[in-house]
Write a protein that holds these residues in place. Structure first.
Motif, PDB file in Angstrom:
ATOM      1  N   THR A 167       0.487  -0.910   0.348  1.00  0.00           N
ATOM      2  CA  THR A 167       0.037  -0.052  -0.011  1.00  0.00           C
ATOM      3  C   THR A 167       1.296   0.853  -0.398  1.00  0.00           C
ATOM      4  OG1 THR A 167      -0.014   0.336   2.858  1.00  0.00           O
ATOM      5  CG2 THR A 167      -1.590  -1.483   1.251  1.00  0.00           C
ATOM      6  N   SER A 168       0.137   2.346   0.054  1.00  0.00           N
ATOM      7  CA  SER A 168       0.994   3.503   0.164  1.00  0.00           C
ATOM      8  C   SER A 168       1.878   4.072   1.463  1.00  0.00           C
ATOM      9  CB  SER A 168       0.595   4.936   0.064  1.00  0.00           C
ATOM     10  OG  SER A 168      -0.981   5.384   1.135  1.00  0.00           O
ATOM     11  N   GLY A 169       2.143   3.375   2.132  1.00  0.00           N
ATOM     12  CA  GLY A 169       2.445   3.347   3.483  1.00  0.00           C
ATOM     13  C   GLY A 169       2.989   2.172   4.277  1.00  0.00           C
ATOM     14  N   TYR A 170       2.816   0.574   3.628  1.00  0.00           N
ATOM     15  CA  TYR A 170       3.093  -0.232   4.142  1.00  0.00           C
ATOM     16  C   TYR A 170       3.103  -1.427   2.806  1.00  0.00           C
ATOM     17  CZ  TYR A 170       1.230   1.310   9.144  1.00  0.00           C
ATOM     18  OH  TYR A 170       0.396   2.031   9.802  1.00  0.00           O
ATOM     19  N   LEU A 171       4.150  -2.316   3.286  1.00  0.00           N
ATOM     20  CA  LEU A 171       4.995  -3.934   2.900  1.00  0.00           C
ATOM     21  C   LEU A 171       3.804  -5.125   3.557  1.00  0.00           C
ATOM     22  CD1 LEU A 171       7.693  -3.941   1.960  1.00  0.00           C
ATOM     23  CD2 LEU A 171       6.331  -2.811   0.550  1.00  0.00           C
ATOM     24  N   VAL A 172       2.772  -5.307   2.756  1.00  0.00           N
ATOM     25  CA  VAL A 172       2.505  -6.476   3.115  1.00  0.00           C
ATOM     26  C   VAL A 172       3.060  -8.135   3.087  1.00  0.00           C
ATOM     27  CG1 VAL A 172      -0.151  -7.900   3.647  1.00  0.00           C
ATOM     28  CG2 VAL A 172       0.132  -5.704   2.910  1.00  0.00           C
ATOM     29  N   LEU A 173       3.487  -8.643   4.169  1.00  0.00           N
ATOM     30  CA  LEU A 173       4.639  -9.352   3.627  1.00  0.00           C
ATOM     31  C   LEU A 173       4.167 -10.775   4.295  1.00  0.00           C
ATOM     32  CD1 LEU A 173       7.901  -7.976   4.585  1.00  0.00           C
ATOM     33  CD2 LEU A 173       6.995  -8.365   2.355  1.00  0.00           C
ATOM     34  N   TYR A 174       4.689 -12.324   3.930  1.00  0.00           N
ATOM     35  CA  TYR A 174       4.175 -13.523   4.590  1.00  0.00           C
ATOM     36  C   TYR A 174       5.475 -13.589   5.320  1.00  0.00           C
ATOM     37  CZ  TYR A 174       1.934 -17.838   4.875  1.00  0.00           C
ATOM     38  OH  TYR A 174       1.005 -18.989   5.810  1.00  0.00           O
ATOM     39  N   TYR A 175       5.167 -14.173   7.085  1.00  0.00           N
ATOM     40  CA  TYR A 175       6.683 -14.832   7.179  1.00  0.00           C
ATOM     41  C   TYR A 175       6.411 -15.312   8.323  1.00  0.00           C
ATOM     42  CZ  TYR A 175      11.335 -14.468   9.431  1.00  0.00           C
ATOM     43  OH  TYR A 175      12.589 -14.729  10.302  1.00  0.00           O
ATOM     44  N   GLU A 176       6.478 -16.687   7.742  1.00  0.00           N
ATOM     45  CA  GLU A 176       6.475 -17.999   9.207  1.00  0.00           C
ATOM     46  C   GLU A 176       5.046 -17.944   9.070  1.00  0.00           C
ATOM     47  OE1 GLU A 176       9.491 -17.027  12.685  1.00  0.00           O
ATOM     48  OE2 GLU A 176      11.351 -17.177  11.152  1.00  0.00           O
ATOM     49  N   LYS A 177       4.089 -18.193   8.039  1.00  0.00           N
ATOM     50  CA  LYS A 177       3.329 -18.390   8.300  1.00  0.00           C
ATOM     51  C   LYS A 177       2.249 -17.402   8.764  1.00  0.00           C
ATOM     52  CE  LYS A 177       3.890 -23.320   7.934  1.00  0.00           C
ATOM     53  NZ  LYS A 177       3.507 -25.267   8.370  1.00  0.00           N
TER      54      LYS A 177
END
Length: 266
Positions: free
Chosen positions: A205-215
């Motif tokens: 998004t304009s403010g965040y990275l949306v990540l998938y880490y360790e489920k």
């Protein structure tokens, strides 16, 4: 005037007063004419205002991209709506390029179906009869309303399918993996760290990275990102297996140095 001429004139007059022959499929012809009028009006409007056509297409792709983002994260039991801003809607088509492809395919398929429908009604009597029955049952529904609801249904189903594909790629670790370096340390699992590796990018998004880490889903502010580097698949080795030799600058794997046996004492 002779009797023969009077008879011919009366025959011609009676023939002109006969009612026109009714078409075989009146409802289909009426629907086809309504479709021609709608397409003609749309073509005239878009050719006169091409910037309006591009704007409408991008707004459609942005709406689909935003729906795709929300639907994808809902599969991870995470609601992204509280973190979205107006800028995220405007950039949703760029963040999710699949929405642009789906929107372009929508218009291509729509016009292809119009041409195919006309050809099938000319070549196949059973199809023409079925379409006549369908048009007779739905004659009270305007053509533009059918087009709008049909388009919305197509985009909705396409968004669900695309979200499921991305979700499955992340679960199978088929999507690209990255190494994330942080400016300020975090405590995932109770251990302070400035490096998260490997992580998978779900969205941004304009403010965040949306990540998938360790489920689990993680929101990382852009202000806390020091480096976000893609990883090669060969770098990440499964647990319990040693990592392969890293490739050299030329691209070939660096061979391990041979082990020399100790010399025997004389």
């Amino acid at each position: 005037m002779s009797e023969v001429q009077l008879a011919e004139n009366s025959a011609v007059a009676s023939a002109e007063n006969l009612p026109d022959e009714q078409p075989l499929y009146p409802h289909s012809m009426r629907a086809e004419q309504s479709l021609k009028n709608m397409l003609g009006f749309s073509r005239h409007l878009l050719l006169k205002h091409p910037s309006l056509a591009l704007t409408l297409f991008y707004l459609l792709a942005s709406s689909l991209g935003l729906f795709l983002t929300v639907e994808l994260l809902s599969r991870f039991d995470f609601s992204i709506l509280p973190y979205l801003e107006l800028t995220d809607f405007l950039l949703a088509a760029i963040v999710n390029p699949r929405s642009l492809v789906i929107s372009a395919l929508f218009f291509l398929m729509y016009f292809s179906l119009i041409v195919l429908d006309k050809k099938c009604r000319q070549w196949w009597g059973g199809y023409a009869w079925a379409m006549e029955w369908t048009q007779r049952m739905t004659r009270w529904i305007p053509m533009w309303l059918s087009a709008v609801f049909g388009g919305m249904a197509y985009l909705y189903v396409s968004g669900l399918v695309a979200a499921q594909q991305i979700y499955q790629e992340i679960q199978d670790k088929a999507s690209p993996e990255f190494s994330l370096s942080l400016i300020y340390p975090m405590n995932p699992g109770g251990k302070e760290t400035r490096m998260l590796q490997p992580v998978q990018l779900i969205s941004r998004t304009s403010g965040y990275l949306v990540l998938y880490y360790e489920k689990q889903v993680m929101l990382i502010p852009h202000a806390n990102v020091a480096a976000f580097v893609p990883l090669e698949k060969s770098v990440t080795a499964p647990a319990g297996k040693p990592a392969e030799n890293p490739p050299s600058q030329s691209g070939a794997a660096t061979p391990a140095a041979p082990i020399k046996e100790p010399e025997k004492a004389a």
